[in-house]
Design an enzyme around this catalytic site. Structure first.
Site, short mmCIF file in Angstrom:
data_model
loop_
_atom_site.label_atom_id
_atom_site.label_comp_id
_atom_site.label_asym_id
_atom_site.label_seq_id
_atom_site.Cartn_x
_atom_site.Cartn_y
_atom_site.Cartn_z
N SER A 74 -26.88 4.23 -47.40
CA SER A 74 -26.56 3.33 -48.51
C SER A 74 -25.09 3.42 -48.88
CB SER A 74 -27.40 3.67 -49.73
OG SER A 74 -28.76 3.50 -49.47
N1 SAH Z 1 -31.71 6.79 -48.87
C1 SAH Z 1 -30.90 6.48 -47.70
C2 SAH Z 1 -30.97 5.05 -47.29
C3 SAH Z 1 -32.27 4.76 -46.71
S1 SAH Z 1 -32.40 3.27 -45.80
C4 SAH Z 1 -29.48 6.91 -47.93
O1 SAH Z 1 -29.24 7.85 -48.65
O2 SAH Z 1 -28.56 6.35 -47.37
C5 SAH Z 1 -34.13 2.99 -46.08
C6 SAH Z 1 -35.06 3.99 -45.47
O3 SAH Z 1 -36.38 3.64 -45.89
C7 SAH Z 1 -35.08 3.97 -43.95
O4 SAH Z 1 -34.85 5.25 -43.46
C8 SAH Z 1 -36.48 3.48 -43.61
O5 SAH Z 1 -37.02 4.05 -42.43
C9 SAH Z 1 -37.26 3.92 -44.84
N2 SAH Z 1 -38.52 3.21 -45.04
C10 SAH Z 1 -38.78 1.90 -44.85
N3 SAH Z 1 -40.07 1.63 -45.14
C11 SAH Z 1 -40.65 2.81 -45.53
C12 SAH Z 1 -41.95 3.19 -45.95
N4 SAH Z 1 -42.96 2.32 -46.05
N5 SAH Z 1 -42.16 4.49 -46.26
C13 SAH Z 1 -41.17 5.40 -46.18
N6 SAH Z 1 -39.92 5.10 -45.81
C14 SAH Z 1 -39.65 3.82 -45.47
#
Ligand code: SAH
Length: 225
Positions: A74
């Site tokens: 992010s």
């Molecule tokens: N928090 C992260 C950004 C995450 S991007 C940061 O610090 O930069 C979003 C994440 O959500 C991805 O890794 C994706 O695999 C996860 N994700 C998507 N759908 C999901 C679900 N149903 N359960 C758990 N994780 C999920």
């Protein structure tokens, strides 16, 4: 190590130097982040360790970057913004994070709340995040490979829940796992641009606040090996 290697490494560190980090913090402040505590935590969290080495020189830009598997780390502004929203009601004991990804947001949370429980559907991403947080000696985080739509019922309720992927609608399980007074920060929407919502569990039901327009990768269904 040869003198040349030494020099290359020194320059590499230069790209992620204190001055570069300082510029990011100034920019986040100008963009509206206002919590000195959150800004300080972003300043001291080594974001370059959460991306591939090839992208490390861009780690202190205020931008999302690819982390593989179609996912992103992010944007620092968004990490700060969501952290501020979660903390605005007072100190938090137990926080559930959905979407560990590379673990950067997890690391920021781990420094401002008592305990973090983090759920991710892509196991390899989570394994790497786990290693990074262990290296940084952050011991107040527990990880779970699973489906964020279900939250983590066994350890509920949570004082705060942060979802870092965009949900079509608010997962019912997450509302149920929120403690009284608890706060849920979540991007909601099916399109490329979504609404960032703050939902608070009040005495009678939930209050719902629409805050910013945001862009997140989608919250998908089910865990993935
Ligand atoms: N928090 C992260 C950004 C995450 S991007 C940061 O610090 O930069 C979003 C994440 O959500 C991805 O890794 C994706 O695999 C996860 N994700 C998507 N759908 C999901 C679900 N149903 N359960 C758990 N994780 C999920």
């Amino acid at each position: 190590m040869s003198a040349l290697e030494d020099e290359i490494q020194r320059r590499g560190i230069g790209m992620t130097s204190q001055r570069t980090r300082e510029r990011l913090i100034e920019r986040l402040y100008e963009e509206g982040l206002s919590s000195p505590r959150v800004l300080e935590v972003i300043r001291r969290t080594p974001r370059h360790l959460f991306v591939d080495e090839a992208l490390a020189h861009r780690a202190y830009e205020d931008t999302a970057l690819p982390i593989g598997h179609n996912q992103t780390i992010s944007q620092p502004y968004m990490v700060g913004r969501m952290t501020e929203l979660l903390l605005a009601g007072g100190p938090l004991d137990k926080v559930l994070e959905i979407g560990t990804g590379c673990g950067y947001q997890t690391a920021v949370l781990a420094q401002v709340v008592e305990r973090v429980f983090s759920v991710e559907r892509i196991q390899v991403l989570q394994d790497r995040a786990k290693e990074r947080l262990a290296e940084l000696k952050m011991r107040n985080v527990v990880f779970r490979w699973g489906d964020g739509w279900e939250g983590w019922a066994a350890l509920a309720p949570y004082n705060g829940i942060m979802v870092t992927a965009a949900a079509r609608d608010v997962p019912q399980a997450l509302l149920e796992q929120l403690a009284p007074g608890g706060r849920l920060v979540i991007p909601v929407g099916a399109g490329e641009v979504q609404d960032l919502l703050l939902i608070i569990r009040e005495e009678n039901g939930f209050s719902r606040h629409v805050l910013d327009s945001v862009r997140f990768v989608p919250l998908l269904n089910g865990p993935l090996a």
